[in-house]
Design an enzyme around this catalytic site. Structure first.
Site, PDB file in Angstrom:
ATOM      1  N   CYS A   1       2.769  -7.135   1.618  1.00 59.11           N
ATOM      2  CA  CYS A   1       1.785  -6.482   2.473  1.00 59.11           C
ATOM      3  C   CYS A   1       0.929  -7.583   3.099  1.00 59.11           C
ATOM      4  O   CYS A   1       0.306  -8.371   2.367  1.00 59.11           O
ATOM      5  CB  CYS A   1       0.928  -5.564   1.606  1.00 59.11           C
ATOM      6  SG  CYS A   1      -0.448  -4.805   2.481  1.00 59.11           S
TER       7      CYS A   1
ATOM      8  N   CYS B   1       3.032  -6.322   9.889  1.00 57.99           N
ATOM      9  CA  CYS B   1       2.792  -5.348   8.818  1.00 57.99           C
ATOM     10  C   CYS B   1       4.172  -4.908   8.364  1.00 57.99           C
ATOM     11  O   CYS B   1       5.043  -4.625   9.196  1.00 57.99           O
ATOM     12  CB  CYS B   1       1.996  -4.153   9.357  1.00 57.99           C
ATOM     13  SG  CYS B   1       1.999  -2.701   8.265  1.00 57.99           S
ATOM     14  N   THR B   2       4.369  -4.874   7.052  1.00 55.63           N
ATOM     15  CA  THR B   2       5.725  -4.629   6.543  1.00 55.63           C
ATOM     16  C   THR B   2       6.239  -3.228   6.884  1.00 55.63           C
ATOM     17  O   THR B   2       7.439  -3.014   6.959  1.00 55.63           O
ATOM     18  CB  THR B   2       5.773  -4.872   5.025  1.00 55.63           C
ATOM     19  OG1 THR B   2       4.695  -4.152   4.393  1.00 55.63           O
ATOM     20  CG2 THR B   2       5.629  -6.348   4.710  1.00 55.63           C
TER      21      THR B   2
ATOM     22  N   SER C   1       0.827  -1.207   0.000  1.00 56.99           N
ATOM     23  CA  SER C   1       0.000   0.000   0.000  1.00 56.99           C
ATOM     24  C   SER C   1       0.867   1.265   0.000  1.00 56.99           C
ATOM     25  O   SER C   1       0.350   2.349  -0.234  1.00 56.99           O
ATOM     26  CB  SER C   1      -0.871   0.014   1.250  1.00 56.99           C
ATOM     27  OG  SER C   1      -0.039  -0.037   2.402  1.00 56.99           O
TER      28      SER C   1
ATOM     29  N   TYR D   1      -4.298   0.530   3.442  1.00 61.98           N
ATOM     30  CA  TYR D   1      -5.220  -0.564   3.131  1.00 61.98           C
ATOM     31  C   TYR D   1      -5.873  -1.095   4.420  1.00 61.98           C
ATOM     32  O   TYR D   1      -6.998  -1.595   4.395  1.00 61.98           O
ATOM     33  CB  TYR D   1      -4.469  -1.744   2.499  1.00 61.98           C
ATOM     34  CG  TYR D   1      -4.061  -1.586   1.044  1.00 61.98           C
ATOM     35  CD1 TYR D   1      -4.436  -0.485   0.280  1.00 61.98           C
ATOM     36  CD2 TYR D   1      -3.286  -2.575   0.434  1.00 61.98           C
ATOM     37  CE1 TYR D   1      -4.044  -0.389  -1.055  1.00 61.98           C
ATOM     38  CE2 TYR D   1      -2.902  -2.484  -0.897  1.00 61.98           C
ATOM     39  CZ  TYR D   1      -3.278  -1.381  -1.647  1.00 61.98           C
ATOM     40  OH  TYR D   1      -2.905  -1.289  -2.953  1.00 61.98           O
ATOM     41  N   GLY D   2      -5.126  -1.022   5.511  1.00 62.88           N
ATOM     42  CA  GLY D   2      -5.475  -1.772   6.724  1.00 62.88           C
ATOM     43  C   GLY D   2      -6.683  -1.270   7.486  1.00 62.88           C
ATOM     44  O   GLY D   2      -7.103  -1.897   8.466  1.00 62.88           O
TER      45      GLY D   2
END
Ligand code: DGL
Length: 267
Positions: A80, A188-189, A18, A49-50
């Site tokens: 992601c 989460c990256t 994202s 996005y989350g």
């Protein structure tokens, strides 16, 4: 046949997120597979996005996939956790292109657990979806999911180590620091870039885990199995793209890509 395989192996690997979080995965690709060309796309204009409904994320993922496939990528890494949880299974059912996804490193964390707690930091959407629920049912003993709305935005702004990040993390972790804490999972990256800040706050015996190295080992395996590894010793090229403002986003992505090693235990 031999020649066709070589030509396809020379195509780039597509990597997307994202925003800039997936650059942490890109760093790992450069470390493990330095000969591969990589085309990186950060969907900055549509981040985060989350905190979106799954259908909206699915729609974005389809558009990004179309863009990468137009460029002839030989495989795609969904860098992601959120997009993987929403879209990986559907895309794999529809496409023959190899798709490598991510999931919070709860399995390795459960193996390091000595009866203490495991915290799983991830986006609200990742933690809500069935993929994570299944992971929790299997490896979630002692695990506490910690949704982190607003945290990826700090990373996007380049806030990796400043007072805002420290405040956020202190508030998040404070309730857990007095009890035995065996591991914190970076699900989460984007959060991988917060390793130095987290390391300072956590007890030295608490493991800090992300899924990046495992994801890239999986990419390596898949490329090898399909005869798609780039057959050269020359370093590959990395191209960075964003749906946001390239003048502000691309230099920041490049800075994240060039950061010194954040934590040797990451690999
Ligand atoms: N970097 C993404 C992940 O790994 C999500 C960030 C977001 O867009 O909310 O989940």
């Amino acid at each position: 046949m031999e020649r066709m395989q070589t030509a396809l192996g020379d195509q780039p690997v597509g990597v997307f997120d994202s925003g800039m979080g997936g650059v942490s995965v890109l760093r790992e690709i450069r470390a493990q597979l330095p000969q591969e060309d990589v085309l990186y796309f950060g969907d900055t204009a549509h981040a985060p996005y989350g905190t979106k409904p799954p259908a909206e994320v699915m729609d974005r993922v389809r558009q990004v996939m179309a863009l990468l496939m137009d460029r002839g990528v030989k495989a795609v890494v969904i860098a992601c956790n959120t997009a993987t949880s929403v879209a990986a299974a559907t895309l794999r059912a529809e496409l023959t292109l190899p798709i490598i996804g991510m999931e919070p490193a709860l399995k390795p964390a459960s193996q390091l657990r000595h009866g203490g707690r495991v915290l799983v930091m991830a986006t609200p959407l990742t933690l809500r979806l069935p993929k994570f629920q299944a992971l929790m049912a299997r490896y979630g003993e002692g695990a506490q999911p910690l949704p982190c709305p607003g945290l990826m935005e700090l990373v996007e702004e380049g806030e990796l180590d400043g007072p805002e990040v420290e405040d956020y993390l202190a508030r998040l972790l404070e309730p857990y620091l007095n009890a035995s804490l065996d591991a914190v999972v970076l699900g989460c990256t984007h959060y991988v870039f917060l390793r130095p800040a987290l390391r300072r706050m956590l007890p030295p015996e608490t493991a800090l885990l992300d899924g990046n190295a495992g994801t890239v080992r999986q990419l390596h395996r898949v490329l090898e199995q399909r005869g798609l590894l780039r057959a050269t010793q020359c370093p590959g090229r990395v191209e960075l793209y964003t749906s946001g403002d390239p003048d502000t986003v691309l230099p920041q992505m490049q800075r994240l890509l060039d950061l010194p090693d954040m934590d040797e235990t990451a690999r």
